[in-house]
Write an enzyme that holds these catalytic residues in place. Structure first.
Site, PDB file in Angstrom:
ATOM      1  N   ASP A 182       0.756  -1.346   0.088  1.00 21.72           N
ATOM      2  CA  ASP A 182      -0.132   0.028   0.114  1.00 21.72           C
ATOM      3  C   ASP A 182       0.746   1.333   0.242  1.00 21.72           C
ATOM      4  O   ASP A 182       0.553   2.289   0.710  1.00 21.72           O
ATOM      5  CB  ASP A 182      -0.912   0.076   1.222  1.00 21.72           C
ATOM      6  CG  ASP A 182      -2.153  -1.278   1.135  1.00 21.72           C
ATOM      7  OD1 ASP A 182      -1.923  -1.944   0.570  1.00 21.72           O
ATOM      8  OD2 ASP A 182      -2.998  -0.919   2.110  1.00 21.72           O
ATOM      9  N   LYS A 199      -6.868  -4.951  -3.268  1.00 18.27           N
ATOM     10  CA  LYS A 199      -7.688  -5.600  -2.352  1.00 18.27           C
ATOM     11  C   LYS A 199      -8.418  -4.427  -1.773  1.00 18.27           C
ATOM     12  O   LYS A 199      -8.668  -3.430  -1.927  1.00 18.27           O
ATOM     13  CB  LYS A 199      -6.672  -5.708  -1.036  1.00 18.27           C
ATOM     14  CG  LYS A 199      -6.032  -4.807  -0.426  1.00 18.27           C
ATOM     15  CD  LYS A 199      -4.834  -5.179   0.465  1.00 18.27           C
ATOM     16  CE  LYS A 199      -4.038  -4.144   1.195  1.00 18.27           C
ATOM     17  NZ  LYS A 199      -4.707  -3.022   2.067  1.00 18.27           N
ATOM     18  N   CYS A 221      -1.937  -2.830   7.907  1.00 24.91           N
ATOM     19  CA  CYS A 221      -1.745  -3.600   6.528  1.00 24.91           C
ATOM     20  C   CYS A 221      -0.458  -4.360   6.394  1.00 24.91           C
ATOM     21  O   CYS A 221      -0.540  -5.565   5.934  1.00 24.91           O
ATOM     22  CB  CYS A 221      -2.085  -2.661   5.154  1.00 24.91           C
ATOM     23  SG  CYS A 221      -3.851  -1.937   5.195  1.00 24.91           S
TER      24      CYS A 221
END
Ligand SMILES: [Zn+2]
Length: 208
Positions: free
Chosen positions: A8, A108, A153
């Site tokens: 990310d 995602k 994450c």
């Protein structure tokens, strides 16, 4: 077969983004050194990729305020500001990240009914993204994980990598990652270590 997972590293999680991680952009030059090192046979990145009105957004829950605990699908859920909405600049990988060297981008968080911190599966641990199958098909034996944010994450991705790909050695690269709070980062590092994930610096990754 060594692989690098960049979690990310998106505008939304960097200063100026909708859910900025303090100093989030500082991971970009470190990630680029890792990408350029030639140490990795495979480089993958995850991308938080939410539809508008996603259930993890405080704005989707009447009366909810960002950064308080709420509920989603009957489970506790941190209420986030709207972030990384599909097709917006906020969702794009950081422009200085050497994304042309990335072999696979795993999106995602597309299901509005459930959040997905991990690059490998949704938070209810039910729906897999397919990334673990892909890495295993490629013959990955070693996976280094880094990116944003350490306490969410990155941690969940590293733990899932360990659990979903038995036998794969997983390491967390500390200086190629940043977290939302110092307490959250410390707890995440303790938890990763307790599960057998090595905590290393990028200099270590570049050496071996
Ligand atoms: Zn998200």
């Amino acid at each position: 077969m060594k692989a690098l997972l960049l979690v990310d590293i998106q505008n939304g999680f960097c200063p100026g983004g909708n859910l900025p991680v303090p100093d989030g952009d500082k991971v970009v030059p470190v990630a680029n050194r890792l990408i350029d090192s030639g140490r990795y046979d495979l480089i993958v990145a995850s991308q938080d990729w939410h539809p508008p009105g996603h259930g993890s957004f405080a704005s989707a829950h009447p009366g909810a305020t960002p950064f308080e605990m709420g509920e989603l699908a009957g489970k506790p859920q941190m209420m986030w500001p709207d972030h990384c909405i599909q097709g917006t600049p906020d969702a794009e990988l950081h422009p200085e990240l050497k994304s042309e060297e990335i072999d696979l981008i795993q999106q995602k968080g597309e299901d509005p009914r459930i959040d997905s911190y991990s690059a490998f599966r949704d938070n209810d641990r039910d729906a897999s993204t397919g990334l673990s199958n892909f890495l295993q098909e490629q013959g990955v034996t070693d996976l280094d994980v880094c990116g944003l944010a350490t306490d969410y994450c990155v941690k969940f991705s590293a733990l899932d990598a360990l659990e979903m790909m038995p036998g794969v050695r997983v390491r967390f690269i500390e200086d190629a990652s940043r977290g939302i709070t110092p307490e959250g980062v410390a707890a995440a590092i303790d938890e990763m270590r307790a599960h057998g994930i090595a905590v290393i610096k990028s200099a270590d990754a570049l050496r071996q």
